[in-house]
Design a protein around this motif. Structure first.
Motif, mmCIF file in Angstrom:
data_model
loop_
_atom_site.group_PDB
_atom_site.id
_atom_site.type_symbol
_atom_site.label_atom_id
_atom_site.label_comp_id
_atom_site.label_asym_id
_atom_site.label_seq_id
_atom_site.Cartn_x
_atom_site.Cartn_y
_atom_site.Cartn_z
ATOM 1 N N UNK A 118 3.643 -4.708 -12.283
ATOM 2 C CA UNK A 118 4.394 -6.016 -12.023
ATOM 3 C C UNK A 118 5.527 -6.304 -12.990
ATOM 4 N N UNK A 219 -9.255 -7.839 -15.514
ATOM 5 C CA UNK A 219 -8.638 -8.794 -14.384
ATOM 6 C C UNK A 219 -7.067 -8.727 -14.576
ATOM 7 N N UNK A 222 -5.102 -5.543 -14.210
ATOM 8 C CA UNK A 222 -5.250 -5.270 -12.946
ATOM 9 C C UNK A 222 -3.869 -6.189 -12.254
ATOM 10 N N UNK A 223 -3.811 -7.405 -12.704
ATOM 11 C CA UNK A 223 -2.904 -8.138 -12.027
ATOM 12 C C UNK A 223 -1.340 -7.407 -12.588
ATOM 13 N N UNK A 229 -7.448 -0.576 -10.824
ATOM 14 C CA UNK A 229 -8.308 -0.433 -9.818
ATOM 15 C C UNK A 229 -8.954 0.768 -9.776
ATOM 16 N N UNK A 294 8.325 -14.377 -13.079
ATOM 17 C CA UNK A 294 7.873 -15.658 -13.984
ATOM 18 C C UNK A 294 7.600 -15.095 -15.404
ATOM 19 N N UNK B 212 0.635 -14.781 -9.962
ATOM 20 C CA UNK B 212 0.274 -13.406 -9.979
ATOM 21 C C UNK B 212 -1.329 -12.998 -10.219
ATOM 22 N N UNK B 213 -1.978 -14.096 -10.889
ATOM 23 C CA UNK B 213 -3.435 -13.617 -11.055
ATOM 24 C C UNK B 213 -4.071 -13.832 -9.959
ATOM 25 N N UNK B 215 -3.293 -12.362 -7.173
ATOM 26 C CA UNK B 215 -2.817 -11.092 -6.082
ATOM 27 C C UNK B 215 -3.584 -9.805 -6.793
ATOM 28 N N UNK B 216 -4.309 -9.361 -6.066
ATOM 29 C CA UNK B 216 -4.915 -7.831 -6.689
ATOM 30 C C UNK B 216 -4.666 -6.921 -5.737
#
Lengths: 344, 221
Positions: A118, A219, A222-223, A229, A294, B212-213, B215-216
């Motif tokens: 990201x 989590x 993963x973001x 994953x 962001x 964003x959290x 979205x996986x």
């Protein structure tokens, strides 16, 4: 006329295959390696202890394969970003980072990247192709500061373990006696943690390993990094534990610090738990903002506190200096997306 | 060098290898390990060829595991996979991966064979209230479309990039999402496809206010 093949980046075994196919004496492989990697010639014609007829034969099928950078940007802090064209017509970047007493070259292993993290500009341009071993080492060999470089990090564009065989070929050339003779302790390969490739790397190379951690929580990581994953960080760390890394070899965990996301005491505790009793270090990195994101970097004050908190838990922790920010050469900013449509 | 190590795989027999569309296949073999919908397996035809990962496209309850794949003409593995016949051996890893936690009322966004984990989740009744937005170049690449139409009704959206206007939305999933007036930033979005598709879709969702959290993503690499 057949397409000429590059010699640069070939391992000794590959050069032995070439001389065998060409009917040349076996010792010619070592001569080729010597000219390519120690004497740094730029043409086969310059390899003067190889017989003239053999050189003429080689010239009909091979060339050295060096390619100069097509562009350079210079930062106010001395960092330089070099632009190279890869064999498939795509572009990659390398960053030369001089410091007092050392100079680090950050090389790319792929044009683009498949991993889609990201926070990374390279990920936004998708994947254009793997670099060959020669194209990786050429980023070192073909810059004017070639002889000043003391350390190499595979932290440029691409995921090195998604191009493992070429990365291993390149580190073999860099570190072998017959090659460039670098100490593997001056080379760090950085990965997001593709476990099968990482295990192969740990068994076949002695270079340092850096793993992108960025969050110890499932989590959250993963973001930031979809690879979580497939290869969760807990499994990556477990595999590193099994490898029982000893001696001077170093494992480090890269940790980009995002404001309000992964910079809390809870993160310190979880990193401490994850890395408990593992001989390693953590390298904290300021986040360098990318367009339309962001995400924001944690403040210097927060980063220092985070470092101190990890240190107090017994984890050797450093803060990486940001270099080359004004030329988009800093960590996570390398991208040749703009060139994909502009140049052929 | 061997690309697979002993213990990485089990030798299985192909039960069927059905061509669904030009270059697209559904491979089936017997299930030897339980799995969770969304998990992947590594497949191979020889220990010398690097395995590739494929999402499982069948129900957790099925006795067979199904895998969707498309043949890459210049690939090392898929041209060989496409030639497999029932009874041929195939190397299969244990199921693994963590793209398995689907929250309530998810929005699934897939391109091509990236629909596989979502089909598995739906067939396994692991989710309720799902919306599936599936992108493909031509109608025949909307795999399992009969099942999905029946299961999801109007919440099954086909984005056909090369279709003539008619029964499908004409365009890519990103074009659809850009103007989707039912886009809810409070739902959870699950993406599966190529790097380009995932990166572009994720950026678009974030630009439309999805945190964003929520979205996986599973990227095929």
């Amino acid at each position: 006329m057949p397409e000429l093949l590059p010699l640069y980046g070939k391992t000794l075994a590959e050069l032995q295959d070439i001389v065998s196919q060409e009917g040349l004496p076996p010792y010619a492989a070592m001569q080729l390696a010597d000219w390519l990697y120690k004497k740094n010639v730029e043409s086969i014609e310059a390899m003067t202890n190889i017989s003239k007829s053999a050189r003429e034969q080689l010239v009909g099928r091979y060339y050295v394969g060096l390619s100069k950078p097509e562009g350079v940007s210079a930062s106010a802090d001395g960092t330089k970003k070099y632009l190279f064209r890869s064999g498939n017509g795509k572009f990659v970047e390398a960053a030369y980072i001089p410091e007092t007493g050392r100079a680090t070259l950050c090389v790319s292993s792929q044009a683009g990247c498949k991993m889609g993290c990201l926070f990374c500009m390279t990920g936004r341009q998708g994947f254009q192709g793997n670099l060959s071993s020669g194209e990786i080492i050429n980023q070192l060999r073909s810059i004017p500061e070639f002889k000043n470089v003391t350390n190499i990090v595979y932290m440029g564009m691409g995921e090195p373990f998604d191009n493992l065989e070429n990365v291993l070929r390149s580190t073999e050339v860099l570190t072998s006696e017959w090659g460039m003779g670098w100490s593997p302790k001056r080379i760090t390969v950085s990965s997001i943690g593709i476990i099968p490739a990482m295990n192969t790397f740990l068994s076949r190379s002695s270079c340092h390993l850096a793993i992108s951690l960025h969050s110890p929580f499932d989590e959250e990581r993963r973001m930031l990094m979809p690879i979580q994953n497939v290869y969760p960080i807990a499994d990556v760390v477990e595999e590193i534990r099994k490898a029982n890394i000893a001696g001077q070899r170093r494992v480090s965990f890269e940790y980009i610090m995002f404001d309000g996301l992964n910079d809390s005491p809870r993160h310190v505790r979880e990193i401490s738990r994850l890395l408990h009793n593992l001989r390693c270090r953590v390298n904290l990195i300021r986040f360098h903002p990318i367009p339309e994101s962001s995400l924001r970097s944690a403040s210097d004050e927060t980063i220092i506190k985070f470092r101190d908190a990890l240190t107090s838990k017994g984890i050797f922790t450093t803060i990486r200096a940001s270099r080359g920010l004004d030329i988009q050469a800093a960590c996570g900013l390398l991208s040749t997306k703009g060139l994909l449509k502009n140049k052929d | 060098m061997k690309a697979w190590k002993e213990g990485d795989y089990r030798l299985q027999q192909v039960i069927s290898n059905t061509r669904l569309a030009p270059g697209a296949f559904l491979l089936k073999f017997r299930k030897q390990f339980d799995f969770s919908a969304g998990q992947i397996v590594a497949l191979g035809v020889s220990t010398d060829i690097e395995p590739r990962f494929y999402s499982i496209a069948s129900s957790e309850e099925d006795e067979l595991i199904s895998v969707l794949y498309t043949e890459k003409p210049d690939g090392k593995l898929t041209p060989m996979l496409s030639m497999l016949n029932p009874g041929n051996p195939i190397l299969v890893s244990k199921p693994f991966g963590a793209f398995t936690s689907f929250k309530s009322e998810p929005v699934f966004v897939a391109a091509g064979t990236g629909v596989a984990p979502f089909i598995s989740a739906l067939l396994s009744n692991k989710v309720r209230g799902a919306t599936l937005i599936h992108g493909a170049p031509y109608p025949e690449y909307f795999y399992f479309s009969d099942y999905l139409s029946e299961k999801l009704g109007r919440n099954y959206i086909q984005c056909c990039s090369r279709c003539m206007p008619g029964s499908h939305y004409v365009g890519r999933v990103t074009s659809y999402l850009l103007q989707w007036d039912e886009l809810d930033p409070n739902r959870n979005y699950y993406l599966c496809g190529s790097t380009e598709m995932v990166v572009e879709t994720r950026s678009l969702l974030i630009s439309r206010g999805v945190p964003p959290d929520r979205i996986n993503a599973e990227i095929y690499f």
